[in-house]
Design a protein around this motif. Structure first.
Motif, mmCIF file in Angstrom:
data_model
loop_
_atom_site.group_PDB
_atom_site.id
_atom_site.type_symbol
_atom_site.label_atom_id
_atom_site.label_comp_id
_atom_site.label_asym_id
_atom_site.label_seq_id
_atom_site.Cartn_x
_atom_site.Cartn_y
_atom_site.Cartn_z
ATOM 1 N N ASP A 1 6.797 0.406 1.591
ATOM 2 C CA ASP A 1 6.526 -1.009 1.879
ATOM 3 C C ASP A 1 6.831 -1.890 0.680
ATOM 4 N N ARG B 1 9.839 -13.760 9.269
ATOM 5 C CA ARG B 1 9.956 -12.571 8.446
ATOM 6 C C ARG B 1 10.399 -11.435 9.356
ATOM 7 N N THR B 2 11.203 -10.522 8.835
ATOM 8 C CA THR B 2 11.563 -9.363 9.665
ATOM 9 C C THR B 2 10.806 -8.153 9.160
ATOM 10 N N TYR B 3 10.892 -7.051 9.905
ATOM 11 C CA TYR B 3 10.139 -5.862 9.530
ATOM 12 C C TYR B 3 10.997 -4.630 9.596
ATOM 13 N N LEU B 4 10.773 -3.771 8.613
ATOM 14 C CA LEU B 4 11.506 -2.517 8.563
ATOM 15 C C LEU B 4 11.144 -1.659 9.771
ATOM 16 N N ARG B 5 9.851 -1.568 10.041
ATOM 17 C CA ARG B 5 9.413 -0.672 11.111
ATOM 18 C C ARG B 5 8.891 -1.480 12.290
ATOM 19 N N THR C 1 0.786 -1.232 0.000
ATOM 20 C CA THR C 1 0.000 0.000 0.000
ATOM 21 C C THR C 1 0.822 1.288 0.000
ATOM 22 N N HIS D 1 -7.250 -3.919 0.924
ATOM 23 C CA HIS D 1 -6.566 -3.056 -0.021
ATOM 24 C C HIS D 1 -7.028 -3.332 -1.447
ATOM 25 N N GLY E 1 -6.315 5.434 10.419
ATOM 26 C CA GLY E 1 -4.949 4.904 10.307
ATOM 27 C C GLY E 1 -4.687 4.373 8.920
ATOM 28 N N GLU E 2 -3.452 3.928 8.705
ATOM 29 C CA GLU E 2 -3.053 3.404 7.412
ATOM 30 C C GLU E 2 -3.072 1.882 7.418
ATOM 31 N N VAL E 3 -3.392 1.319 6.277
ATOM 32 C CA VAL E 3 -3.421 -0.132 6.156
ATOM 33 C C VAL E 3 -2.117 -0.758 6.638
ATOM 34 N N ARG E 4 -0.996 -0.140 6.244
ATOM 35 C CA ARG E 4 0.308 -0.736 6.577
ATOM 36 C C ARG E 4 0.522 -0.826 8.085
ATOM 37 N N ASP E 5 -0.026 0.159 8.837
ATOM 38 C CA ASP E 5 0.170 0.129 10.283
ATOM 39 C C ASP E 5 -0.673 -0.964 10.936
ATOM 40 N N VAL F 1 -5.437 9.808 15.171
ATOM 41 C CA VAL F 1 -4.390 9.441 14.228
ATOM 42 C C VAL F 1 -3.116 9.040 14.961
ATOM 43 N N LYS F 2 -2.869 9.710 16.123
ATOM 44 C CA LYS F 2 -1.630 9.442 16.850
ATOM 45 C C LYS F 2 -1.694 8.163 17.670
ATOM 46 N N PHE G 1 -1.466 -10.537 6.354
ATOM 47 C CA PHE G 1 -1.263 -9.954 5.029
ATOM 48 C C PHE G 1 -2.487 -10.167 4.141
ATOM 49 N N CYS H 1 14.303 -11.975 5.694
ATOM 50 C CA CYS H 1 14.651 -11.924 7.121
ATOM 51 C C CYS H 1 15.906 -11.107 7.390
ATOM 52 N N GLU I 1 12.340 -7.858 3.546
ATOM 53 C CA GLU I 1 11.673 -8.345 4.758
ATOM 54 C C GLU I 1 11.464 -9.853 4.670
#
Ligand SMILES: Nc1ncnc2c1ncn2[C@@H]1O[C@H](COP(=O)(O)OP(=O)(O)OP(=O)(O)O)[C@@H](O)[C@H]1O
Ligand SMILES: Nc1ncnc2c1ncn2[C@@H]1O[C@H](COP(=O)(O)OP(=O)(O)OP(=O)(O)O)[C@@H](O)[C@H]1O
Ligand SMILES: [Mg+2]
Ligand SMILES: [Mg+2]
Lengths: 245, 244, 229
Positions: free
Chosen positions: A107, B215-219, A103, B147, B120-124, B7-8, B140, A117, A114
């Motif tokens: 991402d 899986r890892t995550y950027l954020r 989205t 989405h 909020g956003e879909v990604r969050d 939003v916060k 997902f 890993c 991601e």
């Protein structure tokens, strides 16, 4: 040409879709590590089909009847899961619309690393590098589906570049791009070549493809020339006869 | 007027809040309570700075549905005292009215609490679900379908434009002609949607989706102090209200 | 007689900046005009406004003097042929033949005439052997040619082609260019071609309309998160 340092080796590939005539006929070639090959051929001659074969989408996902061998970095790919193959070979599809799955632009770029890993720091490094290459900083939080055609194309390329595969297949990466976009992509590809990446790129416009090390000219599903562009460009009659110029 | 900013808030807070509001709406059956809950939800949404212009449009679509359900409930529930008798036949009873009110209130609460999520956003939310230990594939796919609806809608719209631009009159046509065209075009659109979903699954796999079980995550979402407070307080209050 | 855009102002609901502001241009019958500009400058947006798919917030589009907002899409479609940037999104029939026939049927042409045009255009764009194929199974270049064939066969008075050469090889680009030249002079068709292909523009187009807005326009709103932080 066949040697231990061949990154991609294709032997006697025959392919037929579930319906319709045979598309690939006895396709064989071998690409040296760290080289850029442009696949040139008329529309409908089987270029995308060949790309799909190299990445394992054919026959695993798209079906059809395939015979022959494909070796990537010396390993036969038959039967290996797609997600695993993706760590060796990355594919930029011809239609960018079908390739964008998340989205936001950020991402989209993060998706592949991601999955591998990697640590957040490494993911961030890859994203920043690609954002800088593609000049995309300002679009970081845009939705991929609200981009223009050329922007989608660039994003689709970027999303595969963050995968940092050893072999990269691009199906018409230059279509929809303006002069500046084409230059950005070309420079990024040249930078990757320096790092030892092996690149295969489908291209209609032979003028754009002149920076390739080798041309693979396909006519009706057969390889009719494989070698440096300079040699075949001297044989203008051949190219004209097959409507390639 | 904005007192605080939804939003916060951490997306997890919003998910929990919405879950609690819906649970309360479903399990409590008093009209006065539900009415109070609805007022509370509305206030929350309005004071929290949700963009109401777009949101109200979505609730408006529901109005017709809720209204017709209201009418149906009124007529088909026979309990309590008769309120409206025509020619010796009881049309509306007090029990019917009450049930209809309860049902409509519940639907409104559900709709408004869903508006909370729109801040909020879909990604969050995807990240929130994952951090709530829901398997990534499931998270997902849930988010992808959310989405995907607008994308499929847009694609269907493209086909409709294409049809009309090739000379097929839809805007001024009779309803029979319209129906005929819609039916005719239904199949290709469905096939297109299926192809599209399949292509997306492929595109994901070709980018190493599910190459590893993990899986890892950027954020990473980090709970702030007030987020933690909300996460504790909201379920506790809900429990109290349920037991009381 | 012309397809005119007058003082257009357009902003996407989700966008931050206007894509078009006070944009005017006119396209004449019998003229092959190129619409060029950097990626993301608003070419596709403009073509959609010219057809009435998107409505500008200000300004209007005149099709031979009639305001396009007062016409239905079908009425516009009978005079203006449109080929989208992504050909795959515009195909909806179950065979190549039916795809070709769809527009012609709506024009109310005789069986004979339809057959003639279908044969001619499938032959011209070298799709005859795919006549019975399922359009989704064609290669992208073939899909693009099919769409061009289907739209050209309707012989509209104006044509708007959004990057028609993107997936075509050099040879088919030439075929397309020559055909466009031909219908421009013979049918006095007004043609707008969006393109990044300098050779094509140089060789076949008489006029180039360069869209303002250099480089990638910063047109996207930040997400609520970014705004709040
Ligand atoms: N649905 C949308 N919502 C918000 N912004 C959009 C939307 N569609 C396009 N945009 C933005 O509007 C601008 C113009 O887009 P448009 O598609 O018209 O560009 P274009 O000139 O056709 O570019 P290209 O040559 O890359 O196809 C771009 O910056 C794009 O990011
Ligand atoms: N799923 C399918 N089923 C049957 N036939 C197919 C399928 N996909 C492609 N084909 C046919 O296989 C041939 C080769 O297609 P391919 O997509 O490889 O062409 P291409 O060289 O990439 O062409 P382009 O430059 O137009 O993209 C085409 O004639 C096409 O019609
Ligand atoms: Mg192809
Ligand atoms: Mg465009």
């Amino acid at each position: 040409m066949m040697g231990i340092n061949a990154a991609v080796e294709v032997r006697n590939l025959d392919f037929t879709y579930e319906e319709g005539p045979q598309i690939l006929h006895r396709v064989s070639f071998s690409l040296p590590q760290g080289s850029l090959t442009a696949v040139i051929g008329l529309s409908g001659c089987g270029k995308s089909t060949l790309c799909h074969c190299l990445c394992g989408l054919i026959p695993q996902a798209l079906g059809g009847e395939l015979s022959g061998e494909i070796l990537l970095q010396g390993h036969d790919i038959s039967g290996r899961p797609l997600a695993q193959l993706a760590q060796t070979i990355g594919l930029v599809m011809q239609n960018p619309d079908l390739q964008l799955v998340t989205t936001t632009v950020e991402d989209e770029l993060a998706f592949a690393p991601e999955n591998l890993c990697l640590s957040p720091a490494e993911i961030a490094r890859r994203i920043e590098r690609v954002l800088a290459w593609l000049n995309f900083e300002h679009l970081r939080l845009a939705s991929p589906h609200d981009l223009s055609g050329g922007q989608k194309r660039l994003l689709a390329i970027g999303a595969v570049l963050t995968l940092e595969p050893q072999i990269l297949v691009l199906d018409e990466p230059m279509s929809h791009l303006d002069q500046q976009g084409q230059k950005l992509v070309k420079d990024a590809l040249l930078a990757l070549l320096k790092e030892g990446c092996t690149i295969i790129m489908v291209e209609h416009d032979w003028q754009i493809a002149t920076f390739a090390d080798n041309w693979l000219v396909m006519i009706d599903g057969r390889v009719s020339y494989f070698g440096p562009p300079a040699d075949i460009l001297q044989d203008k009659d051949f190219l004209l006869q097959h409507n390639l110029l | 007027m904005t007192l605080f900013s939804l939003v916060k808030w951490d997306p997890r807070c919003k998910i929990i809040l919405m879950a609690c509001l819906s649970t309360l709406a479903m399990l409590r059956g008093e009209v006065w309570f539900l009415f109070g809950l609805l007022v509370f939800t509305c206030l929350l949404v309005m004071l929290g700075g949700a963009e109401l212009s777009g949101a109200l449009g979505q609730v408006k679509g529901l109005l017709g549905l809720i209204f017709s359900l209201f009418i149906i409930q009124c007529f088909f529930t026979r309990s309590g005292e008769p309120w409206l008798v025509i020619g010796g036949f009881t049309l509306i009873t007090s029990g019917g009215i009450e049930l209809a009110c309860i049902l409509s209130l519940r639907l409104f609460i559900l709709a408004f609490s869903a508006l909370l999520l729109l801040t909020g956003e879909v990604r969050d939310y995807l990240l929130a679900l994952v951090q709530m230990k829901i398997p990534y594939e499931i998270a997902f796919m849930t988010m992808a379908s959310v989405h995907f609806i607008p994308i499929l809608r847009e694609e269907a719209l493209n086909v409709f434009y294409a049809i009309q631009l090739r000379g097929c009159e839809l805007q001024k046509a009779s309803w029979r002609k319209k129906l005929h065209t819609y039916l005719e075009i239904c199949l290709p659109i469905l096939v297109g949607a299926l192809k599209r979903t399949r292509a997306m699954a492929l595109a994901m796999e070709a980018r190493a989706f599910r190459a590893y079980p993990k899986r890892t995550y950027l954020r990473r979402l980090v709970l702030k102090k007030n987020d933690k407070a909300i996460l504790v307080a909201v379920p506790v209050i809900t429990l109290v209200l349920l037991v009381y | 007689m012309a397809l005119e855009a007058k003082n257009l102002y357009f902003k996407y609901p989700k966008g931050k900046k206007a894509v078009l502001s006070d944009f005017s241009a006119s396209f004449l019958p019998g003229e092959l005009a190129a619409l060029t500009g950097a990626n993301g400058c608003g070419k596709t947006t403009l073509t959609k406004i010219l057809l009435g798919i998107l409505q500008p917030q200000q300004g209007l589009v005149l099709l031979d003097g009639r305001n396009i907002a007062e016409l239905t899409l079908a009425e516009v479609g009978r005079s203006v042929g449109y080929v989208m940037q992504n050909p795959a999104q515009q195909l909806f029939c179950t065979s190549v033949e039916k795809e070709m026939d769809y527009g012609l049927l709506n024009l109310g042409l005789s069986e004979e005439e339809r057959e003639k045009r279908i044969n001619y255009y499938l032959e011209y764009f070298q799709l005859s052997r795919h006549r019975k194929s399922f359009p989704f199974h064609l290669s992208l270049g073939e899909q693009q040619r099919l769409l061009l064939a289907a739209v050209l066969a309707m012989k509209p008075r104006y044509l708007i082609l959004d990057e028609p050469t993107a997936y075509l090889d050099v040879y088919r680009r030439r075929l397309l260019g020559e055909h466009l030249q031909k219908i421009r002079t013979e049918l006095v068709c007004g043609i707008i071609v969006v393109s990044h292909d300098r050779d094509f523009v140089g060789e076949y187009c008489q006029r180039e309309v360069v869209m303002p807005g250099a480089g990638m326009v910063e047109n996207h709103v930040d997400s609520p998160q970014r705004r709040a932080l």
